[in-house]
Design a protein around this motif. Structure first.
Motif: not given
Length: 323
Positions: A17-19, A43
């Protein structure tokens, strides 16, 4: 029952979920930063320009619409801005192009990052200092000697003016897993070291702190993760290897690491007269990051051996060492 199968298939394709968006992801540092985030549950999307396809997004950072679009489409939490013209002699010969990339594009990226609330890490350089009174803290007044240092310092200002929550990370000369020896000012010396039949002059005047790109990549990730927990993590930071060496000393260490002769290497102790001016010793004080519990340092001999052994000319040696 078919629904269950669909669900398990989706679970297998776990997208973190961390981009994070990485510019200059095709370059020496960018590749390491991409890999570090990608392997640590982020990500990661990398963008490049000349060498982009097929792995990375092809973006011209001077195209403000394209930059706006990728940031708004991807909505990154973090942007690590590695793209730059970092060859001092090229900056001197192409000042306008260098300023466009190092200053204008950096300011624009900072503005776009602020627009989506992304934490921007702008990669800068020890060359913002003149090298006369090391070591340098983040609060010391910069005084770049060459145009490269000036454009990177202007880039720092453009970033922080457009985005007060951004971070600037100053780093020194880099080495690591190069695609070509010329990709790093450290690894480029390997041919001169290996071809011991002719003597090679090596700079023994400028004091450098060779730094592994894997270590810088780790620092970027640790900084990003700390920021996710603490919004006060911003402003200027320094990271550097802690082994002080001239190019001559690096070349001797490389020779030693591969059991090669170094008697053909000649130390030149005079200040270099050709090319852009270089600071004598722009050592960076890294205590600010160290106090945050951030940092990693690969010993030079271990790191350089890992980086250079694929470029060994004498393959027989490689077999004796690695098999």
């Amino acid at each position: 029952m078919p629904e269950m199968l669909v669900e398990t298939e989706q679970e297998d394709v776990h997208i973190p979920s961390r981009r994070v968006l990485i510019t200059g992801a095709t370059g020496l540092l960018g590749r390491a930063v991409f890999k570090e985030f990608n392997e640590n549950n982020w990500n990661a999307v990398g963008c490049g320009y000349r060498r982009a396809q097929p792995r990375f997004e092809q973006i011209n950072l001077l195209d403000s619409i394209a930059v706006h679009d990728i940031i708004h489409d991807f909505q990154p939490h973090v942007i690590v801005h590695c793209a730059a013209e970092r060859r001092p002699d090229v900056v001197e010969s192409q000042p306008d192009a260098a300023s466009q990339l190092n200053v204008a594009a950096s300011g624009n990226l900072a503005k776009e990052a602020a627009g989506v609330g992304a934490f921007l890490i702008y990669i800068s350089t020890d060359y913002v200092f003149d090298g006369t009174s090391p070591p340098y803290k983040e609060t010391d007044v910069p005084n770049p000697l060459n145009l490269y240092g000036k454009t990177k310092l202007e880039g720092e200002k453009a970033v922080l003016e457009n985005n007060e929550d951004a971070a600037v990370l100053r780093i020194p000369v880099l080495y690591g897993d190069v695609e070509r020896l010329e990709e790093s000012a450290v690894t480029v010396m390997f041919d001169k070291v290996q071809f011991s039949n002719k003597s090679a002059n090596m700079d023994h005047w400028q004091q450098r702190f060779p730094t592994n790109v894997k270590d810088v990549a780790t620092v970027c990730r640790q900084l990003a993760e700390k920021r996710m927990l603490d919004p006060s993590v911003k402003g200027t930071f320094h990271w550097s290897g802690n082994e002080q060496m001239t190019k001559y000393e690096m070349a001797c260490a490389i020779a030693d690491a591969f059991n090669l002769p170094s008697s053909h290497l000649r130390p030149i102790t005079d200040c270099p007269v050709v090319g852009a001016l270089r600071p004598r010793n722009a050592q960076l004080d890294c205590s600010k990051l160290e106090m945050l519990g951030i940092g990693q340092r690969t010993p030079f001999r271990a790191g350089i051996k890992e980086s250079l052994w694929p470029f060994l000319v004498d393959k027989r040696w490689r077999q004796t060492v690695f098999h």
